[in-house]
Design a protein around this motif. Structure first.
Motif, PDB file in Angstrom:
ATOM      1  N   ALA A 146      12.194   9.993 -12.534  1.00 49.02           N
ATOM      2  CA  ALA A 146      13.014   8.786 -12.633  1.00 49.02           C
ATOM      3  C   ALA A 146      13.697   8.478 -11.304  1.00 49.02           C
ATOM      4  N   MET A 147      14.226   9.509 -10.645  1.00 52.25           N
ATOM      5  CA  MET A 147      14.890   9.303  -9.353  1.00 52.25           C
ATOM      6  C   MET A 147      13.898   8.824  -8.297  1.00 52.25           C
ATOM      7  N   GLU A 148      12.683   9.383  -8.304  1.00 50.60           N
ATOM      8  CA  GLU A 148      11.681   8.987  -7.327  1.00 50.60           C
ATOM      9  C   GLU A 148      11.263   7.539  -7.531  1.00 50.60           C
ATOM     10  N   LEU A 149      11.047   7.122  -8.795  1.00 48.56           N
ATOM     11  CA  LEU A 149      10.679   5.737  -9.067  1.00 48.56           C
ATOM     12  C   LEU A 149      11.804   4.769  -8.701  1.00 48.56           C
ATOM     13  N   GLU A 150      13.037   5.149  -8.985  1.00 54.75           N
ATOM     14  CA  GLU A 150      14.171   4.295  -8.621  1.00 54.75           C
ATOM     15  C   GLU A 150      14.273   4.146  -7.107  1.00 54.75           C
ATOM     16  N   ARG A 151      13.989   5.244  -6.394  1.00 56.51           N
ATOM     17  CA  ARG A 151      14.038   5.191  -4.918  1.00 56.51           C
ATOM     18  C   ARG A 151      12.946   4.263  -4.383  1.00 56.51           C
ATOM     19  N   ILE A 152      11.732   4.341  -4.989  1.00 58.80           N
ATOM     20  CA  ILE A 152      10.635   3.491  -4.538  1.00 58.80           C
ATOM     21  C   ILE A 152      10.956   2.025  -4.801  1.00 58.80           C
ATOM     22  N   ARG A 153      11.552   1.745  -5.952  1.00 58.79           N
ATOM     23  CA  ARG A 153      11.925   0.355  -6.260  1.00 58.79           C
ATOM     24  C   ARG A 153      12.908  -0.195  -5.239  1.00 58.79           C
ATOM     25  N   LYS A 154      13.867   0.649  -4.838  1.00 58.45           N
ATOM     26  CA  LYS A 154      14.895   0.177  -3.914  1.00 58.45           C
ATOM     27  C   LYS A 154      14.370   0.089  -2.480  1.00 58.45           C
ATOM     28  N   SER A 155      13.607   1.075  -2.086  1.00 56.70           N
ATOM     29  CA  SER A 155      13.133   1.100  -0.700  1.00 56.70           C
ATOM     30  C   SER A 155      11.985   0.137  -0.473  1.00 56.70           C
ATOM     31  N   GLN A 156      11.152  -0.081  -1.534  1.00 62.84           N
ATOM     32  CA  GLN A 156      10.008  -0.978  -1.436  1.00 62.84           C
ATOM     33  C   GLN A 156       9.199  -0.733  -0.161  1.00 62.84           C
ATOM     34  N   GLY A 157       8.820   0.544   0.007  1.00 60.20           N
ATOM     35  CA  GLY A 157       7.880   0.852   1.081  1.00 60.20           C
ATOM     36  C   GLY A 157       8.483   1.488   2.306  1.00 60.20           C
ATOM     37  N   ASP A 158       9.784   1.842   2.308  1.00 63.04           N
ATOM     38  CA  ASP A 158      10.386   2.473   3.485  1.00 63.04           C
ATOM     39  C   ASP A 158       9.930   3.904   3.677  1.00 63.04           C
ATOM     40  N   PHE A 159       9.399   4.474   2.617  1.00 56.78           N
ATOM     41  CA  PHE A 159       8.987   5.879   2.705  1.00 56.78           C
ATOM     42  C   PHE A 159       7.531   6.016   2.288  1.00 56.78           C
ATOM     43  N   ARG A 160       6.716   6.619   3.091  1.00 57.62           N
ATOM     44  CA  ARG A 160       5.292   6.804   2.788  1.00 57.62           C
ATOM     45  C   ARG A 160       5.115   8.174   2.154  1.00 57.62           C
ATOM     46  N   ALA A 161       4.366   8.179   1.062  1.00 56.83           N
ATOM     47  CA  ALA A 161       4.225   9.423   0.301  1.00 56.83           C
ATOM     48  C   ALA A 161       3.550  10.498   1.130  1.00 56.83           C
ATOM     49  N   GLN A 162       4.079  11.701   1.035  1.00 58.75           N
ATOM     50  CA  GLN A 162       3.501  12.877   1.686  1.00 58.75           C
ATOM     51  C   GLN A 162       3.018  13.826   0.605  1.00 58.75           C
ATOM     52  N   GLU A 163       1.759  14.219   0.674  1.00 60.46           N
ATOM     53  CA  GLU A 163       1.200  15.122  -0.338  1.00 60.46           C
ATOM     54  C   GLU A 163       1.632  16.544  -0.069  1.00 60.46           C
ATOM     55  N   ASN A 164       2.211  17.169  -1.076  1.00 60.83           N
ATOM     56  CA  ASN A 164       2.585  18.572  -0.994  1.00 60.83           C
ATOM     57  C   ASN A 164       1.420  19.408  -1.510  1.00 60.83           C
ATOM     58  N   SER A 165       0.738  20.056  -0.597  1.00 59.48           N
ATOM     59  CA  SER A 165      -0.490  20.763  -0.971  1.00 59.48           C
ATOM     60  C   SER A 165      -0.239  21.856  -1.988  1.00 59.48           C
ATOM     61  N   GLU A 166       0.971  22.421  -1.953  1.00 60.63           N
ATOM     62  CA  GLU A 166       1.240  23.508  -2.899  1.00 60.63           C
ATOM     63  C   GLU A 166       1.479  22.960  -4.296  1.00 60.63           C
ATOM     64  N   GLU A 167       2.159  21.792  -4.394  1.00 62.92           N
ATOM     65  CA  GLU A 167       2.512  21.265  -5.698  1.00 62.92           C
ATOM     66  C   GLU A 167       1.363  20.550  -6.379  1.00 62.92           C
ATOM     67  N   LYS A 191       0.826  -1.209   0.000  1.00 62.13           N
ATOM     68  CA  LYS A 191       0.000   0.000   0.000  1.00 62.13           C
ATOM     69  C   LYS A 191       0.860   1.260   0.000  1.00 62.13           C
ATOM     70  N   GLU A 192       1.979   1.230   0.762  1.00 57.50           N
ATOM     71  CA  GLU A 192       2.842   2.412   0.819  1.00 57.50           C
ATOM     72  C   GLU A 192       3.417   2.738  -0.568  1.00 57.50           C
ATOM     73  N   ASP A 193       3.841   1.678  -1.299  1.00 59.17           N
ATOM     74  CA  ASP A 193       4.401   1.898  -2.632  1.00 59.17           C
ATOM     75  C   ASP A 193       3.338   2.407  -3.601  1.00 59.17           C
ATOM     76  N   ILE A 194       2.139   1.810  -3.533  1.00 54.19           N
ATOM     77  CA  ILE A 194       1.051   2.236  -4.426  1.00 54.19           C
ATOM     78  C   ILE A 194       0.700   3.688  -4.179  1.00 54.19           C
ATOM     79  N   ASP A 195       0.612   4.086  -2.885  1.00 55.35           N
ATOM     80  CA  ASP A 195       0.275   5.469  -2.553  1.00 55.35           C
ATOM     81  C   ASP A 195       1.330   6.428  -3.081  1.00 55.35           C
TER      82      ASP A 195
END
Length: 710
Positions: A656-677, A628-632
């Motif tokens: 590309a860097m963000e996707l590579e990080r997600i592949r390597k971490s496989q869920g170590d980081f939960r996405a945070q929504e940036n309200s401004e972006e 779920k963390e990766d999907i989010d």
């Protein structure tokens, strides 16, 4: 030196071989004229034998003075017919908005017929203030234009033109058989108060320039002239005799038969020095003989066999006895072989120049330091590789041409793209794709091995990618080899890396301009390969955007680019964001709702995230296999990519860097929504892809366009 008697004998032989003829255009016994218009075969009036097939049948309306001919199959008045492959007709004004008493016909459909709008002579034209006119084919925008008007300034004949001020035009694509036209308004100021009547139509550009000083007068016309191209379909030339002067060919004697094997169509033309109707058995006659002594031309009529006989008899007059006759025969045979060889070389050179060989050499030489040498294949090599372009070797067809699977002499399996008949636009796209692919060296971009320019249409040779397109695996999932969550994440990372390379790492930045799942191929190890660079563009390092005619695929098209005609690197980011959403949801970019309205996948995706219902939209395999963390995280990344404000989208390098990080971490980081972006409002959720149809058919109805739609 030839005596007077010998010269007179030659002239006598020429006159004996000559045969005058009365020029005929139709078949014997058939009506050749209706009113002021000649009707040449393959068109015809009367019984079935007078025309090639029902598409070429012409009816003559004798109730008018003078009588008027009509193409029966499409019910259009014929203005004139040319044997060079064009026909001029009276075409109805397609669309109108707020024009009293003028009906609208959104669709023209000639599929299966021999007619298409001429890319050379016909223009799609729109007239009126703040008019947004475009036409589509298979839900894909293929052309359009927009007009502007100054407030409180009326458009008059003095300042009227067709360069955007109250009137705009665009070139139609080659081979346009069917389309759906749309007409709306985009100005936030009430354009209907300035000039309420808007209308769009296909028109013969030469007629429009010569006869319409003020474009606004067209609103009083029901029909305007337009030029159509025509070809003979379901017929082929006799390839065994090089398509020349054959009794088994569809064309008559003394003709050249040009074929398009992809569409099984042909067009005939008389050989140089001949004239007449090449579609009749003996329609092309006549040639020119020049006498250097009298410095005059003598017109005679003969075919190739009579020409050889003429050479033989002329040599026999000069020669003495049997030896002279033998030498004459040898002379005639040698002359025939030399002419045939020279003609073949000349034809290949003509094809090379016509297919942009000189321009391509110039482009490649100007980038010599950055471009690998491209192999030039011969026509014989590629004919053998594809078993003479056997239909069983076809592995794909698209807007640019047909792709065959082939095997080269060294055993390599390749994909050979045979382009369609080239217009100036297609020629530029072909050269563009060759130059760009020669410069790219990336493991996730399809590799160009070479090309062939000495054939009627150009051929491109690529590395063979065996496992089809990403679209086929997403939307027609194979239960024996399903596309897993891990594969989806890896493919997304590979495509993002390739686009990041094009934007940032290539020696000259490149915008792809047509990113979609059908342009992403999968190799034998299911690694992604980005393909189809026909519409891609080089960009100067200090250049931020390209201003181009809007083109792209419905559902993937950046709304900001559609509105401004300015393509930026963030436009590629938007298209990639749609591909990410396809990978997450398994759904196509354009969805049909229960109410039979058409909505964009992007809008549904954003609304689902805002209402915390994303799981209802996700593909079942993604939910089952992905964390779920990766999907989010990937969902939030896709949402940032499709932000309506291009400046708030990430760059492809960041993606590309963000996707590579997600592949390597496989869920170590939960996405945070940036309200401004990722800030969205109601206006941003509605774009050109979100317009719904209130009619019973499946075409988009854009007559209700407003400023918020764009």
């Amino acid at each position: 030196m030839m005596s007077t008697a010998q010269w007179l004998l030659q002239i006598s032989l020429l006159l004996w071989l000559s045969k005058g003829f009365a020029a005929t255009q139709g078949k014997p016994g058939c009506q050749e004229r209706c009113g002021d218009v000649d009707i040449p075969y393959p068109f015809g009036i009367g019984s079935a034998g007078c025309y090639f097939d029902e598409w070429f049948e012409v009816t003559c309306n004798n109730s008018t003075h003078p009588p008027k001919p009509f193409l029966k199959g499409v019910n259009l008045e014929v203005l004139n017919v040319s044997l060079d492959g064009t026909i001029r007709v009276n075409n109805p004004v397609l669309l109108s908005r707020n024009c009293s008493g003028k009906p609208s016909n959104h669709t023209q459909w000639w599929e299966g017929g021999p007619f298409s709008f001429s890319n050379t002579y016909t223009r799609f034209t729109a007239v009126g203030c703040s008019a947004l006119a475009y036409f589509m084919q298979n839900d894909t925008v293929i052309g359009g234009c927009a007009t502007i008007c100054q407030m409180n300034v009326a458009i008059t004949a003095k300042n009227a033109s067709c360069y955007g001020l109250g009137c705009c035009q665009t070139q139609v694509p080659p081979g346009l058989l069917s389309f759906t036209a749309n007409l709306g308004t985009y100005s936030e100021v009430s354009a209907d108060e300035q000039e309420p009547c808007k209308y769009a139509f296909m028109v013969d550009q030469e007629w429009f320039i010569s006869n319409v000083p003020d474009p606004h007068t067209v609103k009083d016309m029901e029909y305007v002239p337009a030029v159509l191209d025509w070809r003979i379909y379901n017929a082929t030339c006799d390839a065994s005799t090089s398509n020349l002067n054959t009794s088994t060919s569809f064309c008559g004697e003394n003709t050249f038969c040009s074929t398009d094997t992809q569409t099984s169509s042909l067009i005939c033309s008389c050989l140089p020095g001949h004239e007449g109707n090449p579609y009749l058995p003996q329609g092309c006659q006549g040639n020119i003989f020049y006498n250097h002594k009298t410095k005059c031309f003598l017109k005679i009529y003969f075919n190739y066999f009579q020409l050889l006989l003429l050479v033989f008899l002329s040599c026999a007059v000069i020669a003495i006895g049997v030896l002279g006759t033998l030498l004459s025969v040898l002379c005639a045979w040698w002359l025939y072989k030399v002419l045939k060889r020279r003609k073949k070389i000349k034809y290949k050179k003509k094809c090379f120049n016509r297919n942009g060989g000189l321009l391509l050499e110039q482009q490649l030489s100007s980038r010599e330091g950055n471009v690998d040498k491209t192999k030039l294949f011969t026509s014989k090599e590629l004919e053998k590789a594809t078993d003479r372009y056997n239909e069983n070797r076809v592995i794909g067809q698209g807007g640019q041409g047909t792709v065959y699977k082939g095997m080269l002499m060294d055993g390599r399996i390749v994909a050979i793209k045979k382009l369609k008949i080239m217009s100036d636009t297609k020629l530029q796209q072909f050269i563009n794709e060759v130059v760009i692919l020669c410069q790219i060296n990336h493991r996730n971009v399809v590799k160009l091995l070479g090309c062939c320019l000495e054939t009627e249409v150009p051929l491109l040779v690529y590395e063979f990618i065996p496992n089809g397109t990403l679209s086929e695996h997403i939307h027609g999932q194979n239960e024996e080899f399903p596309i897993t969550w891990e594969m989806r994440l890896r493919i997304a990372t590979e495509v993002a890396g390739a686009l990041s390379y094009l934007h940032s790492a290539a020696s000259v930045p490149i915008y792809h301009r047509d990113i979609k799942s059908t342009n992403i191929l999968l190799d034998d190890k299911y690694r992604a390969k980005v393909a189809d660079f026909g519409t891609s563009k080089f960009v100067a390092i200090d250049q931020t955007h390209l201003t181009t005619q809007v083109q792209g695929t419905f559902g993937y098209l950046d709304p900001e680019y559609f509105q401004s005609s300015q393509f930026t690197e963030k436009s590629d980011v938007y298209s990639f964001g749609i591909v990410l959403i396809e990978l997450l949801t398994g759904k196509k970019p354009i969805l049909s709702t229960r109410s039979e309205e058409w909505k964009s996948l992007a809008s549904y995706f954003i609304l689902s995230m805002e209402r915390d219902r994303l799981s209802n939209l996700l593909d079942a395999r993604v939910i089952k296999e992905g964390r779920k963390e990766d999907i989010d995280e990937i969902a939030f990344l896709a949402r940032r990519c499709i932000n309506m404000n291009g400046k708030k989208r990430p760059t492809m390098m960041e993606v590309a860097m963000e996707l590579e990080r997600i592949r390597k971490s496989q869920g170590d980081f939960r996405a945070q929504e940036n309200s401004e972006e990722i800030e969205y409002n109601t206006t941003e959720l509605i774009g050109p892809c979100d317009v719904t149809s209130t009619s019973t058919d499946s075409y988009l109805n854009t007559n209700a366009f407003s400023s918020s739609d764009v």
